[in-house]
Scaffold this motif. Sequence first.
Motif, PDB file in Angstrom:
ATOM      1  N   GLN A  24       3.388   8.521  -6.831  1.00 23.98           N
ATOM      2  CA  GLN A  24       4.034   9.834  -6.707  1.00 23.98           C
ATOM      3  C   GLN A  24       5.234   9.935  -7.648  1.00 23.98           C
ATOM      4  O   GLN A  24       5.414  10.923  -8.357  1.00 23.98           O
ATOM      5  N   GLU A  43       2.810   1.478  -3.309  1.00 22.98           N
ATOM      6  CA  GLU A  43       1.990   1.934  -4.436  1.00 22.98           C
ATOM      7  C   GLU A  43       1.795   3.446  -4.388  1.00 22.98           C
ATOM      8  O   GLU A  43       1.727   4.108  -5.426  1.00 22.98           O
ATOM      9  N   GLN A  44       1.701   3.967  -3.173  1.00 28.55           N
ATOM     10  CA  GLN A  44       1.600   5.426  -3.046  1.00 28.55           C
ATOM     11  C   GLN A  44       2.882   6.087  -3.546  1.00 28.55           C
ATOM     12  O   GLN A  44       2.857   7.041  -4.326  1.00 28.55           O
ATOM     13  N   GLN A  60      -3.589  -1.643 -10.881  1.00 33.50           N
ATOM     14  CA  GLN A  60      -2.658  -0.781 -10.155  1.00 33.50           C
ATOM     15  C   GLN A  60      -1.398  -0.517 -10.993  1.00 33.50           C
ATOM     16  O   GLN A  60      -0.986   0.634 -11.164  1.00 33.50           O
ATOM     17  N   LYS A  88       0.849  -1.197   0.000  1.00 34.58           N
ATOM     18  CA  LYS A  88       0.000   0.000   0.000  1.00 34.58           C
ATOM     19  C   LYS A  88       0.884   1.246   0.000  1.00 34.58           C
ATOM     20  O   LYS A  88       0.690   2.173  -0.803  1.00 34.58           O
ATOM     21  N   LYS A  89       1.861   1.241   0.884  1.00 36.54           N
ATOM     22  CA  LYS A  89       2.804   2.358   0.956  1.00 36.54           C
ATOM     23  C   LYS A  89       3.596   2.471  -0.349  1.00 36.54           C
ATOM     24  O   LYS A  89       3.772   3.571  -0.906  1.00 36.54           O
TER      25      LYS A  89
END
Lengths: 161, 161
Positions: free
Chosen positions: A132, A127-128, B24, A124-125
């Motif tokens: 970015q 993918e963020q 994703q 999750k981190k």
Amino acid sequence: MPTAATSRKKSHQRSLDPDIDMSQLESLIGYNARRAALHIIDDFNAHLRETALKPVDFSVLSVIAHNANISAHVICKGLDLLPPNIVGILKSLEERKLITRVVSASDNRQISLSATRTGKALIKKAEQLAAQSDLRATQSISADERTQLIGLLKKVYQAQS
Amino acid sequence: MPTAATSRKKSHQRSLDPDIDMSQLESLIGYNARRAALHIIDDFNAHLRETALKPVDFSVLSVIAHNANISAHVICKGLDLLPPNIVGILKSLEERKLITRVVSASDNRQISLSATRTGKALIKKAEQLAAQSDLRATQSISADERTQLIGLLKKVYQAQS
DNA sequence: TATTGTTATACTCTATAACTATA
DNA sequence: TATAGTTATAGAGTATAACAATA
């Protein structure tokens, strides 16, 4: 068409020499796509170092996290990886407690892969950070152009040739 | 974002599994650009085998042919290659009598690179094959889309960041 | 007989450090 | 002191062949 890498890790000045004629290469989508991909991957590697996920590790973990109980074989097909080359990746992800491997109930040859809670949190981190990074590395184009570009690229490689 | 290669040499069926969620990854330009580049480079490698020029060899010879008396250093900057990695390429091109290397008159450190007649003939043929290959590998998009795509890719990696 | 996963291994590509020689 | 080219080498990525276990 493509080219290899250069001191990407040392953010050296990408000189873009104006005095040299590269029009022939620049007329090829292959050349331009490779240059663009390497440019973006540089940023990815720099900004996802804290996750210790290289691009392929990231792709594999992401696919597992979003597709519980998937098999290695299916991942290889989806990501265009060779089976022998995913073995070490899965071993590493398992050692880091990011995924679990359990023998499939229906077919004892297959191994059912899933992300652990730790794995889900990390991806999750990641993918963020990846989102970015991807935006930053492509900030020279607009949001509409991004959408256009992604559509065109998909059309190219997803062609059922 | 990217992915590695698979049995590209054996034109195996690129399955494009519809049942697996890769949304994703597919939202990232880096992933899509790498997949597209690899798809095109597969075709390049298959159809330029007769020239014995791999993508990077092709790029280097093309730049030399279109920029007489260029130096290795300038090629490295233009193609984003590391100096140690162009040495073997130039050695190979010289052994094949495709280029000449003469010490520059003005600066004895620099070596002036030029294509021989054989080299010019080969790169002319290779550029034709590369253009055909690039078109074939991207035949799922229109001519207008090709122009658009090239423009967007250049904008991405030529950003003066 | 075909499929999944694996091992071992070879080959290629990419990167770093350090050197020579010129400037 | 900086630059162009080079050597040697390490590391990462990609490829093939062959095998075991299962279907």
